[in-house]
Design a protein around this motif. Structure first.
Motif, PDB file in Angstrom:
ATOM      1  N   TYR A 159       0.839  -1.194   0.000  1.00  0.00           N
ATOM      2  CA  TYR A 159       0.000   0.000   0.000  1.00  0.00           C
ATOM      3  C   TYR A 159       0.874   1.243   0.000  1.00  0.00           C
ATOM      4  O   TYR A 159       1.899   1.292   0.680  1.00  0.00           O
ATOM      5  CB  TYR A 159      -0.910  -0.002   1.240  1.00  0.00           C
ATOM      6  CG  TYR A 159      -1.919   1.117   1.250  1.00  0.00           C
ATOM      7  CD1 TYR A 159      -3.064   1.049   0.471  1.00  0.00           C
ATOM      8  CD2 TYR A 159      -1.721   2.245   2.034  1.00  0.00           C
ATOM      9  CE1 TYR A 159      -3.983   2.094   0.468  1.00  0.00           C
ATOM     10  CE2 TYR A 159      -2.637   3.280   2.038  1.00  0.00           C
ATOM     11  CZ  TYR A 159      -3.765   3.198   1.251  1.00  0.00           C
ATOM     12  OH  TYR A 159      -4.667   4.225   1.241  1.00  0.00           O
ATOM     13  N   TYR A 160       0.477   2.257  -0.776  1.00  0.00           N
ATOM     14  CA  TYR A 160       1.201   3.518  -0.887  1.00  0.00           C
ATOM     15  C   TYR A 160       0.206   4.658  -0.723  1.00  0.00           C
ATOM     16  O   TYR A 160      -0.857   4.655  -1.347  1.00  0.00           O
ATOM     17  CB  TYR A 160       1.843   3.601  -2.274  1.00  0.00           C
ATOM     18  CG  TYR A 160       2.506   4.924  -2.584  1.00  0.00           C
ATOM     19  CD1 TYR A 160       3.843   5.132  -2.285  1.00  0.00           C
ATOM     20  CD2 TYR A 160       1.794   5.963  -3.173  1.00  0.00           C
ATOM     21  CE1 TYR A 160       4.455   6.356  -2.581  1.00  0.00           C
ATOM     22  CE2 TYR A 160       2.397   7.187  -3.460  1.00  0.00           C
ATOM     23  CZ  TYR A 160       3.717   7.368  -3.165  1.00  0.00           C
ATOM     24  OH  TYR A 160       4.327   8.553  -3.453  1.00  0.00           O
ATOM     25  N   GLN A 161       0.550   5.620   0.129  1.00  0.00           N
ATOM     26  CA  GLN A 161      -0.313   6.796   0.357  1.00  0.00           C
ATOM     27  C   GLN A 161       0.582   8.022   0.399  1.00  0.00           C
ATOM     28  O   GLN A 161       1.584   8.032   1.118  1.00  0.00           O
ATOM     29  CB  GLN A 161      -1.047   6.658   1.687  1.00  0.00           C
ATOM     30  CG  GLN A 161      -1.780   7.902   2.140  1.00  0.00           C
ATOM     31  CD  GLN A 161      -3.133   8.075   1.500  1.00  0.00           C
ATOM     32  OE1 GLN A 161      -3.878   7.118   1.435  1.00  0.00           O
ATOM     33  NE2 GLN A 161      -3.442   9.271   1.030  1.00  0.00           N
ATOM     34  N   GLU A 162       0.232   9.054  -0.401  1.00  0.00           N
ATOM     35  CA  GLU A 162       1.029  10.274  -0.347  1.00  0.00           C
ATOM     36  C   GLU A 162       0.133  11.469  -0.052  1.00  0.00           C
ATOM     37  O   GLU A 162      -1.052  11.481  -0.415  1.00  0.00           O
ATOM     38  CB  GLU A 162       1.826  10.507  -1.629  1.00  0.00           C
ATOM     39  CG  GLU A 162       1.027  10.882  -2.825  1.00  0.00           C
ATOM     40  CD  GLU A 162       1.848  11.088  -4.091  1.00  0.00           C
ATOM     41  OE1 GLU A 162       2.964  10.527  -4.217  1.00  0.00           O
ATOM     42  OE2 GLU A 162       1.373  11.806  -4.985  1.00  0.00           O
ATOM     43  N   THR A 163       0.705  12.450   0.635  1.00  0.00           N
ATOM     44  CA  THR A 163       0.024  13.682   0.982  1.00  0.00           C
ATOM     45  C   THR A 163       0.914  14.847   0.583  1.00  0.00           C
ATOM     46  O   THR A 163       2.094  14.880   0.934  1.00  0.00           O
ATOM     47  CB  THR A 163      -0.254  13.741   2.502  1.00  0.00           C
ATOM     48  OG1 THR A 163      -1.011  12.596   2.878  1.00  0.00           O
ATOM     49  CG2 THR A 163      -1.004  15.004   2.866  1.00  0.00           C
ATOM     50  N   HIS A 164       0.360  15.792  -0.153  1.00  0.00           N
ATOM     51  CA  HIS A 164       1.105  16.945  -0.639  1.00  0.00           C
ATOM     52  C   HIS A 164       1.552  17.829   0.527  1.00  0.00           C
ATOM     53  O   HIS A 164       0.791  18.062   1.465  1.00  0.00           O
ATOM     54  CB  HIS A 164       0.238  17.752  -1.605  1.00  0.00           C
ATOM     55  CG  HIS A 164       0.931  18.916  -2.210  1.00  0.00           C
ATOM     56  ND1 HIS A 164       1.896  18.769  -3.182  1.00  0.00           N
ATOM     57  CD2 HIS A 164       0.827  20.245  -1.978  1.00  0.00           C
ATOM     58  CE1 HIS A 164       2.340  19.971  -3.526  1.00  0.00           C
ATOM     59  NE2 HIS A 164       1.704  20.878  -2.807  1.00  0.00           N
ATOM     60  N   VAL A 165       2.786  18.315   0.455  1.00  0.00           N
ATOM     61  CA  VAL A 165       3.316  19.269   1.438  1.00  0.00           C
ATOM     62  C   VAL A 165       3.449  20.603   0.728  1.00  0.00           C
ATOM     63  O   VAL A 165       4.052  20.687  -0.337  1.00  0.00           O
ATOM     64  CB  VAL A 165       4.711  18.821   1.951  1.00  0.00           C
ATOM     65  CG1 VAL A 165       5.272  19.858   2.915  1.00  0.00           C
ATOM     66  CG2 VAL A 165       4.629  17.461   2.605  1.00  0.00           C
ATOM     67  N   ARG A 166       2.886  21.634   1.303  1.00  0.00           N
ATOM     68  CA  ARG A 166       2.966  22.970   0.674  1.00  0.00           C
ATOM     69  C   ARG A 166       4.191  23.710   1.099  1.00  0.00           C
ATOM     70  O   ARG A 166       4.769  23.559   2.059  1.00  0.00           O
ATOM     71  CB  ARG A 166       1.727  23.788   1.048  1.00  0.00           C
ATOM     72  CG  ARG A 166       0.512  23.180   0.442  1.00  0.00           C
ATOM     73  CD  ARG A 166      -0.714  23.967   0.809  1.00  0.00           C
ATOM     74  NE  ARG A 166      -1.862  23.144   0.493  1.00  0.00           N
ATOM     75  CZ  ARG A 166      -2.818  23.529  -0.304  1.00  0.00           C
ATOM     76  NH1 ARG A 166      -2.812  24.690  -0.841  1.00  0.00           N
ATOM     77  NH2 ARG A 166      -3.821  22.730  -0.561  1.00  0.00           N
TER      78      ARG A 166
END
Length: 164
Positions: free
Chosen positions: A157-164
């Motif tokens: 499983y792969y999950q990414e969250t954008h960092v501003r």
């Protein structure tokens, strides 16, 4: 499969609330700001999974679909930060051909063993794109669930969250 994903998400939530270990007091004086701190010694599992993550991103950067696919479990699922929903193994391996990553930088990689055959890997990733690209760089926080199956560690499983 929904139950498995639910369990994986629960493991991610539990791991994020795990208390950090406080450092042990030391009688030695603290090093000056100019002194380098020694590199942390990685456990065999940490070293293996760090190498796998680097291989994952090298394969993606180099458009090596076979190498990338070989790291993924057959029932792999991914959620990226582009609002396009869940992706399967075949969908993400097809994306490799369209990669425009020039360079990438991994930061703060942590391995949390969940069982003898499961581990959560978290890290920050900065991707650099070609100078003429509309977007020059992208930073994401990543969580990956790695499972040991038939003697090999595969990303499930792969999950990414954008960092501003």
């Amino acid at each position: 499969m929904a139950e498995w994903i639910g369990c994986a998400c629960l493991a991610l939530v539990i791991a994020s609330y795990a208390p950090a270990q406080s450092p042990q007091p030391s009688s030695a004086p603290s090093p000056s700001l100019s002194a380098k701190t020694p590199a942390k010694t990685l456990s065999p599992l940490e070293a293996l999974l760090e190498a796998n993550v680097k291989s994952e991103w090298d394969a993606f950067k180099n458009k090596d679909r076979a190498a990338y696919s070989n790291l993924l479990a057959e029932d792999f699922a991914a959620v990226e930060d582009d609002n396009q929903g869940m992706r399967t193994k075949s969908a993400v391996t097809a994306e490799v051909d369209h990669s425009v990553i020039d360079k990438y930088f991994l930061f703060a990689l942590h391995v949390v063993p969940l069982a003898s055959n499961a581990a959560l890997v978290t890290y920050e990733l900065t991707m650099l794109f070609p100078p003429k690209a509309a977007v020059r760089f992208k930073r994401v926080l990543v969580s990956e669930l790695w499972l040991k199956r038939d003697g090999q560690w595969k990303m499930r499983y792969y999950q990414e969250t954008h960092v501003r």
